[in-house]
Enzyme design. Sequence first.
Site, PDB file in Angstrom:
ATOM      1  N   CYS A   1       0.835  -1.202   0.000  1.00 58.27           N
ATOM      2  CA  CYS A   1       0.000   0.000   0.000  1.00 58.27           C
ATOM      3  C   CYS A   1       0.871   1.254   0.000  1.00 58.27           C
ATOM      4  O   CYS A   1       1.461   1.582  -1.021  1.00 58.27           O
ATOM      5  CB  CYS A   1      -0.982  -0.052   1.164  1.00 58.27           C
ATOM      6  SG  CYS A   1      -2.464   0.897   0.813  1.00 58.27           S
TER       7      CYS A   1
ATOM      8  N   HIS B   1      -3.521  -5.256   0.490  1.00 64.30           N
ATOM      9  CA  HIS B   1      -2.945  -5.829   1.714  1.00 64.30           C
ATOM     10  C   HIS B   1      -2.973  -7.358   1.675  1.00 64.30           C
ATOM     11  O   HIS B   1      -3.886  -7.976   2.231  1.00 64.30           O
ATOM     12  CB  HIS B   1      -3.714  -5.323   2.938  1.00 64.30           C
ATOM     13  CG  HIS B   1      -3.477  -3.879   3.198  1.00 64.30           C
ATOM     14  ND1 HIS B   1      -2.402  -3.425   3.927  1.00 64.30           N
ATOM     15  CD2 HIS B   1      -4.138  -2.780   2.786  1.00 64.30           C
ATOM     16  CE1 HIS B   1      -2.430  -2.101   3.974  1.00 64.30           C
ATOM     17  NE2 HIS B   1      -3.472  -1.688   3.281  1.00 64.30           N
TER      18      HIS B   1
ATOM     19  N   GLU C   1      -1.279  -9.406   3.304  1.00 65.38           N
ATOM     20  CA  GLU C   1      -1.095 -10.001   4.637  1.00 65.38           C
ATOM     21  C   GLU C   1      -2.413 -10.421   5.265  1.00 65.38           C
ATOM     22  O   GLU C   1      -2.441 -11.326   6.104  1.00 65.38           O
ATOM     23  CB  GLU C   1      -0.343  -9.036   5.554  1.00 65.38           C
ATOM     24  CG  GLU C   1      -1.113  -7.793   6.029  1.00 65.38           C
ATOM     25  CD  GLU C   1      -1.074  -6.611   5.053  1.00 65.38           C
ATOM     26  OE1 GLU C   1      -0.769  -6.836   3.871  1.00 65.38           O
ATOM     27  OE2 GLU C   1      -1.381  -5.480   5.474  1.00 65.38           O
TER      28      GLU C   1
HETATM   29  N1  GLN Z   1      -2.105   6.574   3.023  1.00 66.77           N
HETATM   30  C1  GLN Z   1      -2.145   5.876   1.787  1.00 66.77           C
HETATM   31  C2  GLN Z   1      -3.500   5.989   1.111  1.00 66.77           C
HETATM   32  O1  GLN Z   1      -4.464   6.350   1.713  1.00 66.77           O
HETATM   33  C3  GLN Z   1      -1.806   4.410   1.999  1.00 66.77           C
HETATM   34  C4  GLN Z   1      -2.781   3.714   2.853  1.00 66.77           C
HETATM   35  C5  GLN Z   1      -2.269   2.379   3.356  1.00 66.77           C
HETATM   36  O2  GLN Z   1      -1.075   2.134   3.330  1.00 66.77           O
HETATM   37  N2  GLN Z   1      -3.147   1.527   3.850  1.00 66.77           N
HETATM   38  O3  GLN Z   1      -3.579   5.691  -0.065  1.00 66.77           O
END
Ligand code: GLN
Length: 547
Positions: A380, A519, A521
């Site tokens: 992310c 994600h 994970e």
């Molecule tokens: N802050 C970033 C976004 O909103 C990444 C979010 C995250 O890593 N879950 O896109």
Amino acid sequence: MARYIFITGGVVSSLGKGLASAALGALLQARGYTVRLRKLDPYLNVDPGTMSPFEHGEVFVTDDGAETDLDLGHYERFTGVSARKTDSVSSGRIYSNVLEKERRGDYLGKTIQVIPHVTNEIKDFIEIGDDEVDFMLCEIGGTVGDIEGLPFFEAIRQFSQDKPRGQCIFMHLTLLPYIAASGELKTKPTQHSVKELRSIGIAPDVLVCRSEGPIPQKEREKLALFCNVRPDAVIAAQDLKSIYEAPLAYHREGLDQAVLDAFGIAPAPKPDLSRWEDVYDRIFHPEGEVKVAIVGKYTQLEDAYKSIAEALTHGGMANRVKVKVEWVDAEIFDKEDAAPHLEGFHAILVPGGFGERGTEGKIKAAQFARERKIPYLGICLGMQMAVIEAARNVAQLPDAGSEEFDHEAGEKRFTPVVYHLKEWVQGNYTVQRKVTDDKGGTMRLGAYTANLKEGSKVAGVYGTTTIEERHRHRYEVDIKYRDQLEACGLSFSGMSPDGKLPEIVEWKDHPWFIGVQFHPELKSKPFEPHPLFADFVRAAKDTSRLV
Ligand code: GLN
């Protein structure tokens, strides 16, 4: 109609109720039953999505896009049953539903009260999907005696009365403190907490007692007598070296048997524990060790990256190595050389995160991994940082950055290679968002499909070209820069089905450098390690052989 197991806690918090529930779920599955686990949390936030990871640990996201408690992660990791929106509820959500109904006039002019309106809302929630499984395990957050938990305790008391006899049981988790000076395990706090529970009309059927060591027979009998449970329903829960030992340890102590006895299920079906025996063997008999750096912001609190730590452990199990994780605070090298902090690791992982703090350090970590050819997994924000690094240092866009940081700072400083996403497709719908939207529940959340490029590294890792992974973010890599970045060797190897949203990037001339917008994970399990984590650890193992 499902049978219900209500899991409550007493004496102190953080006793591992979630883990005990998850392990019990796994044991019931091992005996051939179907299960679903649920969490009822007494806090007033509508969901944990807006809570700081420092406060509450990681936010676990479900396929259907709910931001939930990290205990749901345990449930999924132990049972493999994908959690849903309807498996997690807080007082905040319950009250907000009740108040919404009141405004709509659904209560036909009645005075709205905790009993019956709030308790009915809780009972309706508990029962969702009742006909789908053999056992529904409902964990109540907090400890008995907390003021805010009372409506939940009252609701489960009523629920067990509403159902036919034998349909619901109560399992209570407590602590037996060890007093070193007298060399004794103390049962009194447990007695008090059971008394508290009984004063609100709930008599536990099974008592799970956390203790440092074994519980001697004398204490067991005392607990049974004073807490009014059967001696064989007093289960010892000793501290364990690994959480994945829990199903086998609880089975040895007779937890699943005690639960089936409490329901009067006899003869109980024999358990098949081979899955957990294999997990145990892989954890306790590794054939090597790799060192992985997690370069993040919330490094003081490991729970903030719970699922990542677990997924790395699973990746280690797939490769029969122990993964030694070190938490590196990205802020330390925001303004200095990253190399002294990152040398010696066999792989680098940059996890998700919010806000600008520490991001310069994360960008440096991505640069270090790219230049030194160290395996890198960006998740992310970790993918977004890898793209910014590529744009700044390879594609000659020195001002590259994320709109997230400009929004936070209230001024425009960067060329936004990562921009605020305002419209996207979810199934058959187009979702729209504004920068000024509420913070809670407005991100791109839940499972989305991605198409992988034939012949790419990720297609090889997944062994397929269509995947579905869970998201939780507001910002997105801009495809405007795709051609420029691909010309430099950063391949956009995973895209949303409409081709508009980059889901995965990878460096072509690097042994293992992958950034993912989702994600992975969240979907990894000890008995089914996520392919990205399994292969990332394999790459780390290869690096460890080289040094
Ligand atoms: N802050 C970033 C976004 O909103 C990444 C979010 C995250 O890593 N879950 O896109």
